[in-house]
Design a protein around this motif. Structure first.
Motif, PDB file in Angstrom:
ATOM      1  N   ARG A 139      -2.528  -9.104   5.677  1.00  0.00           N
ATOM      2  CA  ARG A 139      -3.576  -8.080   5.691  1.00  0.00           C
ATOM      3  C   ARG A 139      -2.967  -6.720   5.344  1.00  0.00           C
ATOM      4  NH1 ARG A 139      -8.635  -7.245   9.623  1.00  0.00           N
ATOM      5  NH2 ARG A 139      -8.892  -4.983   9.505  1.00  0.00           N
ATOM      6  N   HIS A 140      -3.682  -5.949   4.504  1.00  0.00           N
ATOM      7  CA  HIS A 140      -3.160  -4.695   4.005  1.00  0.00           C
ATOM      8  C   HIS A 140      -4.249  -3.624   4.110  1.00  0.00           C
ATOM      9  CE1 HIS A 140       0.145  -7.141   2.379  1.00  0.00           C
ATOM     10  NE2 HIS A 140      -0.827  -8.005   2.092  1.00  0.00           N
ATOM     11  N   GLU A 141      -4.052  -2.684   5.028  1.00  0.00           N
ATOM     12  CA  GLU A 141      -5.024  -1.620   5.267  1.00  0.00           C
ATOM     13  C   GLU A 141      -4.837  -0.504   4.242  1.00  0.00           C
ATOM     14  OE1 GLU A 141      -7.176  -1.621   7.923  1.00  0.00           O
ATOM     15  OE2 GLU A 141      -6.393  -3.342   9.067  1.00  0.00           O
ATOM     16  N   PHE A 142      -5.944   0.130   3.823  1.00  0.00           N
ATOM     17  CA  PHE A 142      -5.841   1.234   2.876  1.00  0.00           C
ATOM     18  C   PHE A 142      -6.950   2.251   3.119  1.00  0.00           C
ATOM     19  CE2 PHE A 142      -7.921  -2.411   0.704  1.00  0.00           C
ATOM     20  CZ  PHE A 142      -9.205  -1.890   0.602  1.00  0.00           C
ATOM     21  N   LYS A 143      -6.758   3.432   2.531  1.00  0.00           N
ATOM     22  CA  LYS A 143      -7.721   4.531   2.624  1.00  0.00           C
ATOM     23  C   LYS A 143      -7.799   5.209   1.272  1.00  0.00           C
ATOM     24  CE  LYS A 143      -4.194   7.798   4.190  1.00  0.00           C
ATOM     25  NZ  LYS A 143      -3.105   6.909   3.764  1.00  0.00           N
ATOM     26  N   ALA A 144      -8.712   6.166   1.131  1.00  0.00           N
ATOM     27  CA  ALA A 144      -8.884   6.892  -0.123  1.00  0.00           C
ATOM     28  C   ALA A 144      -7.574   7.553  -0.541  1.00  0.00           C
ATOM     29  CB  ALA A 144      -9.988   7.936   0.020  1.00  0.00           C
ATOM     30  N   GLY A 145      -7.245   7.438  -1.835  1.00  0.00           N
ATOM     31  CA  GLY A 145      -6.022   8.014  -2.372  1.00  0.00           C
ATOM     32  C   GLY A 145      -4.845   7.074  -2.397  1.00  0.00           C
ATOM     33  N   SER A 160     -12.585   3.212   2.533  1.00  0.00           N
ATOM     34  CA  SER A 160     -11.406   2.629   3.175  1.00  0.00           C
ATOM     35  C   SER A 160     -11.706   1.171   3.505  1.00  0.00           C
ATOM     36  CB  SER A 160     -11.039   3.405   4.446  1.00  0.00           C
ATOM     37  OG  SER A 160     -12.099   3.338   5.394  1.00  0.00           O
ATOM     38  N   GLY A 161     -10.684   0.458   3.922  1.00  0.00           N
ATOM     39  CA  GLY A 161     -10.874  -0.947   4.267  1.00  0.00           C
ATOM     40  C   GLY A 161      -9.553  -1.678   4.308  1.00  0.00           C
ATOM     41  N   TYR A 162      -9.587  -2.958   3.952  1.00  0.00           N
ATOM     42  CA  TYR A 162      -8.364  -3.759   3.949  1.00  0.00           C
ATOM     43  C   TYR A 162      -8.487  -4.854   2.903  1.00  0.00           C
ATOM     44  CZ  TYR A 162     -11.058  -7.121   6.782  1.00  0.00           C
ATOM     45  OH  TYR A 162     -12.006  -8.004   7.239  1.00  0.00           O
ATOM     46  N   VAL A 221       0.855  -1.186   0.000  1.00  0.00           N
ATOM     47  CA  VAL A 221       0.000   0.000   0.000  1.00  0.00           C
ATOM     48  C   VAL A 221       0.890   1.235   0.000  1.00  0.00           C
ATOM     49  CG1 VAL A 221      -1.775   1.293   1.225  1.00  0.00           C
ATOM     50  CG2 VAL A 221      -1.854  -1.215   1.208  1.00  0.00           C
ATOM     51  N   ARG A 222       0.644   2.146  -0.946  1.00  0.00           N
ATOM     52  CA  ARG A 222       1.391   3.398  -1.033  1.00  0.00           C
ATOM     53  C   ARG A 222       0.409   4.558  -1.041  1.00  0.00           C
ATOM     54  NH1 ARG A 222       6.272   2.009  -5.440  1.00  0.00           N
ATOM     55  NH2 ARG A 222       7.300   0.450  -4.097  1.00  0.00           N
ATOM     56  N   ASP A 223       0.773   5.635  -0.331  1.00  0.00           N
ATOM     57  CA  ASP A 223      -0.096   6.803  -0.251  1.00  0.00           C
ATOM     58  C   ASP A 223       0.589   8.011  -0.876  1.00  0.00           C
ATOM     59  OD1 ASP A 223       1.779   7.643   1.615  1.00  0.00           O
ATOM     60  OD2 ASP A 223       0.487   7.257   3.336  1.00  0.00           O
ATOM     61  N   ASP A 224       0.043   9.201  -0.656  1.00  0.00           N
ATOM     62  CA  ASP A 224       0.563  10.404  -1.290  1.00  0.00           C
ATOM     63  C   ASP A 224       1.968  10.773  -0.819  1.00  0.00           C
ATOM     64  OD1 ASP A 224      -1.634  10.844  -2.913  1.00  0.00           O
ATOM     65  OD2 ASP A 224      -2.677  12.087  -1.443  1.00  0.00           O
ATOM     66  N   SER A 225       2.414  10.190   0.285  1.00  0.00           N
ATOM     67  CA  SER A 225       3.769  10.471   0.753  1.00  0.00           C
ATOM     68  C   SER A 225       4.822   9.770  -0.088  1.00  0.00           C
ATOM     69  CB  SER A 225       3.927  10.056   2.220  1.00  0.00           C
ATOM     70  OG  SER A 225       3.876   8.639   2.354  1.00  0.00           O
ATOM     71  N   PHE A 242     -12.102  -5.850   1.451  1.00  0.00           N
ATOM     72  CA  PHE A 242     -13.152  -5.625   2.436  1.00  0.00           C
ATOM     73  C   PHE A 242     -13.367  -4.128   2.641  1.00  0.00           C
ATOM     74  CE2 PHE A 242     -11.500  -9.782   3.066  1.00  0.00           C
ATOM     75  CZ  PHE A 242     -12.538 -10.564   3.569  1.00  0.00           C
ATOM     76  N   SER A 243     -14.628  -3.718   2.615  1.00  0.00           N
ATOM     77  CA  SER A 243     -14.989  -2.327   2.830  1.00  0.00           C
ATOM     78  C   SER A 243     -15.252  -2.083   4.307  1.00  0.00           C
ATOM     79  CB  SER A 243     -16.230  -1.975   2.008  1.00  0.00           C
ATOM     80  OG  SER A 243     -16.664  -0.664   2.278  1.00  0.00           O
ATOM     81  N   ALA A 244     -14.802  -0.938   4.815  1.00  0.00           N
ATOM     82  CA  ALA A 244     -15.084  -0.570   6.195  1.00  0.00           C
ATOM     83  C   ALA A 244     -16.556  -0.199   6.349  1.00  0.00           C
ATOM     84  CB  ALA A 244     -14.195   0.600   6.615  1.00  0.00           C
ATOM     85  N   ASP A 245     -17.045  -0.236   7.557  1.00  0.00           N
ATOM     86  CA  ASP A 245     -18.425   0.164   7.822  1.00  0.00           C
ATOM     87  C   ASP A 245     -18.604   1.662   7.583  1.00  0.00           C
ATOM     88  OD1 ASP A 245     -19.146  -2.402   8.561  1.00  0.00           O
ATOM     89  OD2 ASP A 245     -18.653  -2.078  10.673  1.00  0.00           O
TER      90      ASP A 245
END
Length: 341
Positions: free
Chosen positions: A276-282, A250-252, A33-37, A296-299
């Motif tokens: 397991r790999h957590e992620f968020k928008a972007g 977001s989700g994993y 998982v890679r983000d804007d950083s 998997f989508s978060a609630d």
């Protein structure tokens, strides 16, 4: 290789043994998982697209350390209001997903309009330039299999300009003579309004490009996946690696490694426990080659992901997908049928 000076267009594989277990292990151990950083390339070396206003930055590429993949490269282009980038050409294709704003392209002296959630294809051997004449910033996500062209020796690229040592060459000829017949009739812009949502074993999918359609790409298969809040995708196994951009939510993601047991023939051995790999928008999520994956989508909010793969895998004999578990919405729609292909 990544340690050398300059931009890495194509990465090599070197080993003192026949087995490449260590190379695969290093890929599997790299963060997925890679983000804007994460900016692995800021387009300052050996690039030609940016103007004084436009901006390009890379998320995944062949020169990365840690290295993920070169079967698919991922970068972003941002065009501020009333701006454009430089025109240039390259032999490889590129697929642009419009994340924000609207604008138009000039490809081979023809204009193509685009807006948010469209897919735009820069075709093989295209001289192209991106324009944003409006008052809103335009931002695009780009998938391309550039290293594949480089490996095959298709490396001619650069800015528009005269031929060097022009006296050595004859008059202009039509380059398109060597293209697939009637390729110009294929769609260059896939409008969001022209696509439909389908309920598949993977889940709710809006297909953008794939084998057998009329979209002018031969290298990138792409779709949008929409997972309801608190739900999950199908659990699927395929050989091609995959990059997913988290459009919203977001989700994993759970990934089961697949080991090859080489006996009297190849056998697949799927790991008992996933990573397991957590992620968020972007964020971008990488699914390695030969991996079983489920998302998997978060609630509280639906999860929307844009998926891309290199189509070459399908041409190499890996065109099947096995579903070990269907998305619950698919089972509800089909009465609980369970498919493994």
């Amino acid at each position: 290789m990544s340690g050398k000076k300059g931009r890495v267009f194509l990465r090599g594989i070197t080993s003192e043994t026949y087995g490449l277990r260590e190379f695969r292990r290093s890929q599997l151990d790299a963060p997925r998982v890679r983000d804007d950083s994460v900016v692995v390339d800021d387009a300052k070396v050996a690039h030609s697209g940016d103007s004084e206003k436009s901006r390009t930055w890379w998320r995944i590429g062949p020169g990365d350390d840690p290295f993920l993949t070169q079967s698919l490269q991922v970068h972003f282009v941002e065009l501020p209001p009333q701006s454009s980038n430089h025109g240039h050409g390259h032999q490889n294709e590129a697929a642009f997903y419009i994340l924000e704003g609207k604008g138009y392209e000039i490809h081979d002296d023809q204009r193509y309009e685009w807006e948010k959630d469209d897919l735009v294809i820069v075709h093989t051997d295209s001289v192209h330039r991106h324009f944003n004449p409006y008052d809103e910033t335009a931002r695009c996500l780009i998938f391309k299999a550039k290293s594949m062209w480089m490996y095959l020796g298709l490396i001619q690229q650069g800015r528009s300009g005269p031929v060097e040592n022009e006296e050595r060459f004859g008059p202009r000829e039509d380059w398109s003579q060597v293209w697939t017949p009637d390729v110009e009739k294929r769609r260059k812009v896939v409008k969001s309004s022209d696509t439909t949502w389908e309920t598949t074993p993977l889940g709710r999918v809006r297909r953008l490009s794939g084998p057998g359609d009329d979209v002018r790409t031969f290298s990138v298969d792409a779709f949008v996946l929409d997972i309801p809040a608190g739900s999950r995708s199908g659990k699927r196994w395929h050989m091609a690696d995959e990059v997913l951009y988290v459009r919203s939510g977001s989700g994993y993601s759970l990934h089961w490694e697949v080991e090859a047991e080489i006996a009297e023939k190849y056998y697949a051995r799927i790991a008992n426990e996933p990573t397991r790999h957590e992620f968020k928008a972007g964020d971008t999520l990488y699914v390695p080659h030969n991996t079983v994956a489920q998302h998997f989508s978060a609630d509280g909010e639906p999860l929307v992901m844009i998926s891309a793969q290199n189509r070459l895998f399908k041409q190499l004999g890996y065109d099947n997908v096995t579903y070990l578990e269907n998305a619950p919405e698919y089972d509800e729609a089909t009465g609980g049928a369970h498919a493994r292909s």
